[in-house]
Design an enzyme around this catalytic site. Structure first.
Site, PDB file in Angstrom:
ATOM      1  N   HIS A 186       0.824  -1.210   0.000  1.00 46.90           N
ATOM      2  CA  HIS A 186       0.000   0.000   0.000  1.00 46.90           C
ATOM      3  C   HIS A 186       0.855   1.256   0.000  1.00 46.90           C
ATOM      4  O   HIS A 186       0.540   2.247  -0.652  1.00 46.90           O
ATOM      5  CB  HIS A 186      -0.916   0.001   1.222  1.00 46.90           C
ATOM      6  N   ARG A 293       0.366  -6.315 -19.652  1.00 47.08           N
ATOM      7  CA  ARG A 293       1.240  -7.505 -19.671  1.00 47.08           C
ATOM      8  C   ARG A 293       0.698  -8.511 -18.649  1.00 47.08           C
ATOM      9  O   ARG A 293       1.102  -8.491 -17.487  1.00 47.08           O
ATOM     10  CB  ARG A 293       2.665  -7.116 -19.312  1.00 47.08           C
ATOM     11  N   ARG A 329      -2.685  -8.618 -23.314  1.00 45.18           N
ATOM     12  CA  ARG A 329      -1.852  -9.634 -23.970  1.00 45.18           C
ATOM     13  C   ARG A 329      -1.957 -10.925 -23.189  1.00 45.18           C
ATOM     14  O   ARG A 329      -1.822 -10.939 -21.968  1.00 45.18           O
ATOM     15  CB  ARG A 329      -0.399  -9.148 -23.988  1.00 45.18           C
ATOM     16  N   GLU A 428       6.175  -8.946 -33.237  1.00 46.29           N
ATOM     17  CA  GLU A 428       7.452  -8.744 -32.554  1.00 46.29           C
ATOM     18  C   GLU A 428       8.511  -9.732 -33.003  1.00 46.29           C
ATOM     19  O   GLU A 428       9.540  -9.887 -32.366  1.00 46.29           O
ATOM     20  CB  GLU A 428       7.270  -8.799 -31.030  1.00 46.29           C
ATOM     21  N   ASN A 451      10.444  -3.975 -28.631  1.00 48.29           N
ATOM     22  CA  ASN A 451      11.476  -4.462 -27.707  1.00 48.29           C
ATOM     23  C   ASN A 451      12.023  -5.801 -28.182  1.00 48.29           C
ATOM     24  O   ASN A 451      13.233  -6.032 -28.198  1.00 48.29           O
ATOM     25  CB  ASN A 451      10.910  -4.628 -26.289  1.00 48.29           C
ATOM     26  N   ASP A 452      11.117  -6.686 -28.568  1.00 46.22           N
ATOM     27  CA  ASP A 452      11.562  -7.977 -29.085  1.00 46.22           C
ATOM     28  C   ASP A 452      11.883  -7.917 -30.571  1.00 46.22           C
ATOM     29  O   ASP A 452      12.830  -8.556 -31.026  1.00 46.22           O
ATOM     30  CB  ASP A 452      10.501  -9.052 -28.822  1.00 46.22           C
ATOM     31  N   ARG A 462      18.214  -8.283 -25.993  1.00 47.39           N
ATOM     32  CA  ARG A 462      17.835  -6.969 -25.455  1.00 47.39           C
ATOM     33  C   ARG A 462      18.494  -6.680 -24.108  1.00 47.39           C
ATOM     34  O   ARG A 462      18.562  -5.537 -23.676  1.00 47.39           O
ATOM     35  CB  ARG A 462      16.304  -6.829 -25.376  1.00 47.39           C
ATOM     36  N   CYS A 499       3.552  -0.961 -29.056  1.00 48.72           N
ATOM     37  CA  CYS A 499       3.595  -0.960 -27.588  1.00 48.72           C
ATOM     38  C   CYS A 499       5.008  -1.150 -27.060  1.00 48.72           C
ATOM     39  O   CYS A 499       5.207  -1.209 -25.853  1.00 48.72           O
ATOM     40  CB  CYS A 499       2.649  -2.002 -27.020  1.00 48.72           C
TER      41      CYS A 499
HETATM   42  C1  PEP Z   1       7.876  -5.814 -26.828  1.00 49.30           C
HETATM   43  O1  PEP Z   1       8.432  -6.901 -27.017  1.00 49.30           O
HETATM   44  O2  PEP Z   1       8.098  -4.794 -27.509  1.00 49.30           O
HETATM   45  C2  PEP Z   1       6.908  -5.644 -25.743  1.00 49.30           C
HETATM   46  C3  PEP Z   1       6.206  -4.531 -25.618  1.00 49.30           C
HETATM   47  O3  PEP Z   1       6.724  -6.657 -24.877  1.00 49.30           O
HETATM   48  P1  PEP Z   1       7.723  -7.086 -23.733  1.00 49.30           P
HETATM   49  O4  PEP Z   1       8.653  -5.932 -23.485  1.00 49.30           O
HETATM   50  O5  PEP Z   1       6.853  -7.399 -22.580  1.00 49.30           O
HETATM   51  O6  PEP Z   1       8.415  -8.289 -24.315  1.00 49.30           O
HETATM   52 MG    MG Z   2       7.828  -8.842 -26.307  1.00 51.18          MG
END
Ligand code: PEP
Ligand code: MG
Length: 567
Positions: A186, A293, A329, A428, A451-452, A462, A499
């Site tokens: 909290h 997520r 997701r 991705e 990101n992926d 990454r 995203c």
């Molecule tokens: C991504 O892969 O860009 C993504 C938003 O998901 P995560 O960072 O959770 O793999």
């Molecule tokens: Mg991802």
């Protein structure tokens, strides 16, 4: 330098105020008059309830009704009949009120702290808080008072109880440091709500920091610097000032539509990790959620969350976001996201292994629990289902079949859901990019997970600094992939969003506008800044810059060109 849990973002610089806890020790005695002892307890309880009610009133103004309601749990624990009966029973058997209160609340504390569900475990802190409040009154002790502090105080305390947080004088507290508590406690929730930078669970911080020490607290990274050099202090001061000025100026974009300088509307939504984060999304003026997520629900649990538990979490977000879109997701397990109780076998190359939609489709009964929960929650808002790590068309087809199976089951059970729930792909992987035209025919939307996508496209992990020079969105290979995905989606007439972190990169935003990206999903604190960047570019300007950039051959050249053009 000390490290802890990054519980509330921002940089706070100030002078340490180490809060000394009151001495609540006592020597048990046998009271002469049990009824009078019960009276002492009842009066301590009534006083505690009255104080808490006043706190709730103050908090409703400072942090809003919903967060203030957290304190309601204190009133419930203080007035609980079961606890009262236990206390009275102990007094009748010859105990003094202090000991009866200690024993009763300790028992509840142990019970809550051993519960499997983290949220219940966190309630143990509330029980301890009520015990402290009652004991302090019985012993005539003053509790730590954080309501009157000098300017720029960094509060250093072993445990920041919810009631201390409630009293905090927001304007004078630069940061909070504790030795206990996690991100879902909290205290962490309230600190985030108050936007006070906080680092929790820093070992021995109350003894390592002395009253009057100058502290730099980086709540975003979970770092505390005490013996700082003048140079470090200067650097963090500049950064804190920059953040403060930027934040103030961005307020002009609150409540405004998200559109380019020539009026092309975009959807600007937030990435969240748990249902509570939806509050931050609303507060930062997000137009919905572009990525929930869901694996955090699984990571925070000790076993697979049930359909009802998942439904409650998804429904909470749907209700909080009202009619705005909420993309959830489905479980993205594996790779860098380990969930211990799932007992996935160790693999040579987990990033290319049995993970995400691959795992889910191999365990359809388990996957259907999540899909049913999502469908049920879709009756309460605009929930959309997003499938991670898709590499082949049949994966999305199989997910859609399972969704249809779940719909048929729910219909037979008479349960409400949105018949037209959208199912989309998180693009991705390079494979998904290459078949984006076919995928677009099967999907209701795309959301690009840069990101992926960057990692898989560049074959650069990454999380590995040594290949960081390859892991960048400015690589021509990545830019071409983005262009293709967005074009394929737009040609098929579906919404294409992003995203991954790149969606809030001010350098990249003109390129994304030029490619025709329709939705930007960013962390909640980046919402207003992203809205501003989008507003600075016309499509024509973005196109001219992008045409130039696409002719460049290296990431360094691309980045330099974008930097030179940045507004
Ligand atoms: C991504 O892969 O860009 C993504 C938003 O998901 P995560 O960072 O959770 O793999
Ligand atoms: Mg991802």
């Amino acid at each position: 330098m000390y490290e802890g849990v990054n519980a509330s973002d921002g940089i706070g610089i100030g002078v340490a105020r180490v809060a000394v806890e009151p001495d609540l020790s006592f020597t048990p005695f046998t009271p002469d008059d049990a009824e009078a002892e019960k009276e002492r307890f009842a009066s301590a309880r009534d006083k505690f309830v009255a104080q808490t009610e006043a706190q709730i009133e103050r908090m409703t103004e400072t942090v809003g009704e919903e967060v203030a309601a957290i304190m309601q749990a204190h009133i419930e624990f203080a007035t609980d009949d079961g606890i009262k009966d236990m206390v009275f029973g102990s007094i009748d058997s010859g105990m003094c009120a202090e000991q009866a209160v200690s024993e009763a609340y300790d028992m509840y504390y142990t019970m809550f702290s051993q519960m499997e569900d983290e949220l219940f475990r966190e309630r143990a802190a509330d029980v301890a808080d009520v015990k402290t409040g009652l004991l302090a009154d019985l012993l005539g002790q003053e509790l730590v008072d954080l309501s009157t502090l000098p300017e720029n105080s960094v509060v250093v305390v072993h445990e920041l109880t919810p009631s201390m947080t409630a009293d905090i004088d927001k304007d004078n507290v630069a940061a909070i440091l504790t030795e206990t508590g996690g991100r879902t406690s909290h205290s962490a929730i309230i600190a985030r709500q108050l936007e006070i930078p906080a680092v929790l669970s820093v070992p021995d911080i109350t003894s390592n920091v002395k009253n009057g020490d100058m502290c730099i607290v980086d709540g975003t990274k979970g770092k505390v610097i005490v013996d700082q050099t003048p140079k470090e202090l200067e650097k963090y001061r500049l950064e804190a000032n920059r953040l403060a000025e930027e934040k103030a100026a961005l307020e002009a974009f609150r409540g405004q539509p998200t559109k380019t300088a020539d009026g092309i509307e975009k959807l600007l939504v937030a990435n969240i990790g748990n249902p509570e984060d939806a509050n931050g999304a609303v507060e930062h003026d997000a137009e919905g959620v572009g990525l929930f997520r869901s694996e955090f629900l699984f990571m925070d649990a000790k076993e697979l969350p049930s359909e009802d538990a998942q439904f409650a979490a998804y429904q909470k977000v749907a209700l909080r976001m009202k009619d705005q879109p909420v993309i959830i997701r489905t479980l993205d397990v594996g790779g860098d996201k380990e969930i211990p109780y799932m007992n996935l076998q160790a693999e040579e190359n987990p990033f290319m292994g049995y993970r995400a939609v691959r795992y889910c489709l191999a365990n359809p009964d388990q996957y259907k629990v999540q899909l049913r929960a999502l469908l049920r929650a879709s009756a309460f808002g605009d929930i959309k289902i997003m499938v991670p790590l898709v590499t082949a068309l049949d994966e999305i087809r199989q997910v859609k079949e399972l969704v249809e199976e779940c719909k048929a089951e729910l219909k037979a059970e008479g349960v409400q859901f949105n018949e037209k729930i959208e199912v989309g792909t998180m693009v991705e992987t390079p494979a998904a990019s290459l078949i984006a035209d076919d995928l677009a025919e099967e999907c209701d939307f795309f959301s690009i997970g840069t990101n992926d996508l960057i990692g898989y496209t560049m074959c650069a992990d990454r999380g590995n600094d040594r290949v960081g020079y390859l892991y960048t969105v400015y690589q021509p290979a990545v830019l071409r992939s983005l262009k293709r995905i967005i074009e394929c989606g737009n040609e098929a007439g579906i919404l294409v969003g992003m995203c991954g972190e790149a969606a809030s990169d001010p350098l990249l935003i003109p390129v994304l506008i030029s490619f025709g990206l329709g939705e930007f999903s960013v962390s909640a604190p980046s919402i207003l800044r992203t809205r501003k960047t989008i507003s600075l570019w016309t499509k024509e300007e973005a196109d001219a810059l992008t045409e130039k950039v696409l002719k460049l051959k290296t990431a360094n050249e691309v980045k330099a060109a974008l930097q030179a053009a940045a507004k």
